[in-house]
Design a protein around this motif. Structure first.
Motif, mmCIF file in Angstrom:
data_model
loop_
_atom_site.group_PDB
_atom_site.id
_atom_site.type_symbol
_atom_site.label_atom_id
_atom_site.label_comp_id
_atom_site.label_asym_id
_atom_site.label_seq_id
_atom_site.Cartn_x
_atom_site.Cartn_y
_atom_site.Cartn_z
ATOM 1 N N LYS A 27 0.857 -1.183 0.000
ATOM 2 C CA LYS A 27 0.000 0.000 0.000
ATOM 3 C C LYS A 27 0.892 1.232 0.000
ATOM 4 N N ARG A 28 0.843 1.984 -1.064
ATOM 5 C CA ARG A 28 1.738 3.124 -1.215
ATOM 6 C C ARG A 28 1.022 4.445 -0.921
ATOM 7 N N GLY A 123 1.556 17.761 5.205
ATOM 8 C CA GLY A 123 2.237 16.517 5.557
ATOM 9 C C GLY A 123 2.013 15.355 4.623
ATOM 10 N N GLY A 124 1.311 15.588 3.520
ATOM 11 C CA GLY A 124 1.066 14.507 2.573
ATOM 12 C C GLY A 124 2.157 14.382 1.531
ATOM 13 N N SER A 125 2.031 13.356 0.711
ATOM 14 C CA SER A 125 2.942 13.151 -0.411
ATOM 15 C C SER A 125 2.166 13.277 -1.717
ATOM 16 N N VAL A 126 2.879 13.622 -2.785
ATOM 17 C CA VAL A 126 2.263 13.777 -4.100
ATOM 18 C C VAL A 126 2.718 12.629 -4.989
ATOM 19 N N TRP A 127 1.744 11.956 -5.621
ATOM 20 C CA TRP A 127 2.025 10.845 -6.528
ATOM 21 C C TRP A 127 1.617 11.248 -7.932
ATOM 22 N N ILE A 128 2.588 11.317 -8.844
ATOM 23 C CA ILE A 128 2.331 11.747 -10.217
ATOM 24 C C ILE A 128 2.429 10.551 -11.158
ATOM 25 N N HIS A 158 6.503 11.619 -5.685
ATOM 26 C CA HIS A 158 6.753 10.321 -6.318
ATOM 27 C C HIS A 158 6.282 10.388 -7.768
ATOM 28 N N ILE A 159 7.156 10.088 -8.691
ATOM 29 C CA ILE A 159 6.798 10.067 -10.114
ATOM 30 C C ILE A 159 6.836 8.629 -10.601
ATOM 31 N N ILE A 259 0.162 2.753 -7.993
ATOM 32 C CA ILE A 259 0.160 3.721 -6.896
ATOM 33 C C ILE A 259 -0.859 3.329 -5.833
ATOM 34 N N LEU A 260 -2.050 2.906 -6.270
ATOM 35 C CA LEU A 260 -3.131 2.592 -5.339
ATOM 36 C C LEU A 260 -3.068 1.164 -4.808
#
Length: 277
Positions: A27-28, A123-128, A158-159, A259-260
């Motif tokens: 789980k990412r 505080g979150g992360s970005v997933w592209i 994260h790309i 990603i999911l």
């Protein structure tokens, strides 16, 4: 000696499959605080049109109601060829949750900087998910670094890329930059099945017509197929044979599945069985 070798081999295989299973089910994405961004080059392959419809279909499932997402059109790199206008479909699919980098790239970078910073500063992360090249991502990361140099983009952004071709038509400087300044993931190609990610390129596939139940999603897929056939191979654009045959190609969605944490989906039919209802 032979028994010892067999025992060692079995131990290695057991360790490998244990590791592979962990990777398979990892789980990412943190639904509570992360942001999902899907960037579409829309040039010159029409598969991005199908990928956008597939993204909306996936995110319309109740399992992903809480996913915070945004889309960007026109994030192409240095490749030649004509653009595939996605605006009508993007407006129908994403309403105000998308930005048009083809119409105004500088404005789109500014909009996405604000969207991503809102997530990062909480505080979150970005997933592209790169449904195309990484040139726009490089510009976005530079804008974030300029405004908030204290954010470690190499850890927080994260790309995800699945295509060798997309890397080849990203400018060398942009590709080197995103690999140095983001957490860059290259995953198996979503155009093929059985390689660890879903294979979403299926010639002749039309079963979505009976599997998709939501009236709004039916309208969206009809529009996606219509646009795809209108521009596929036209005026020198890339001729996507899967789409030309009446099938579908939303191979870029393999990145979102990764990603999911749902990359165990095998193919297009399994996708619609799971998310077409």
């Amino acid at each position: 000696m032979r028994q010892a070798c067999i025992f060692i081999l079995l131990s290695i295989l057991t360790s490998y499959f244990s590791w592979a299973n962990q990777q398979h089910n990892e789980k990412r994405f943190n639904t509570e605080k992360d942001l999902l961004v899907m960037q579409f080059d829309c040039k010159t392959d029409v598969d991005d049109i199908h990928s956008a419809a597939a993204l909306k279909t996936l995110l319309s499932n109740h399992e992903f109601d809480a996913v915070n997402y945004f889309a960007v059109a026109g994030t192409y790199g240095i490749q030649e060829g004509l653009y595939v206008p996605p605006n009508k479909l993007f407006q129908q699919a994403f309403d105000e949750r998308w930005s048009d980098a083809h119409a105004n790239r500088e404005k789109a970078v500014e909009e996405m900087k604000n969207v991503t910073l809102e997530c990062l500063q909480k505080g979150g992360s970005v997933w592209i998910a790169e449904a195309g090249q990484s040139d726009f991502s490089a510009e976005l990361i530079k804008a974030i670094q300029k405004e908030t140099p204290d954010i470690n983009t190499a850890e927080r952004i994260h790309i995800v890329q699945h295509s060798d071709w997309n890397e080849d038509v990203t400018s060398a400087k942009s590709l080197a930059f995103v690999k140095a300044h983001s957490n860059y993931h290259k995953i198996p190609d979503g155009n093929a099945e059985g390689n660890g990610t879903p294979g979403f390129r299926t010639p002749g596939y039309s079963a979505w017509k009976t599997k998709v139940q939501d009236p709004e999603l039916i309208k969206l897929w009809r529009l996606a197929v219509e646009i795809g056939l209108k521009y596929n191979g036209k005026d020198g654009r890339y001729n996507n044979e899967a789409i030309a045959s009446g099938g579908l190609d939303f191979s870029d969605l393999s990145e979102v599945c990764w990603i999911l944490g749902i990359q165990s989906i095998k193919d297009t039919d399994e996708f619609f069985n799971a998310f077409g209802q």
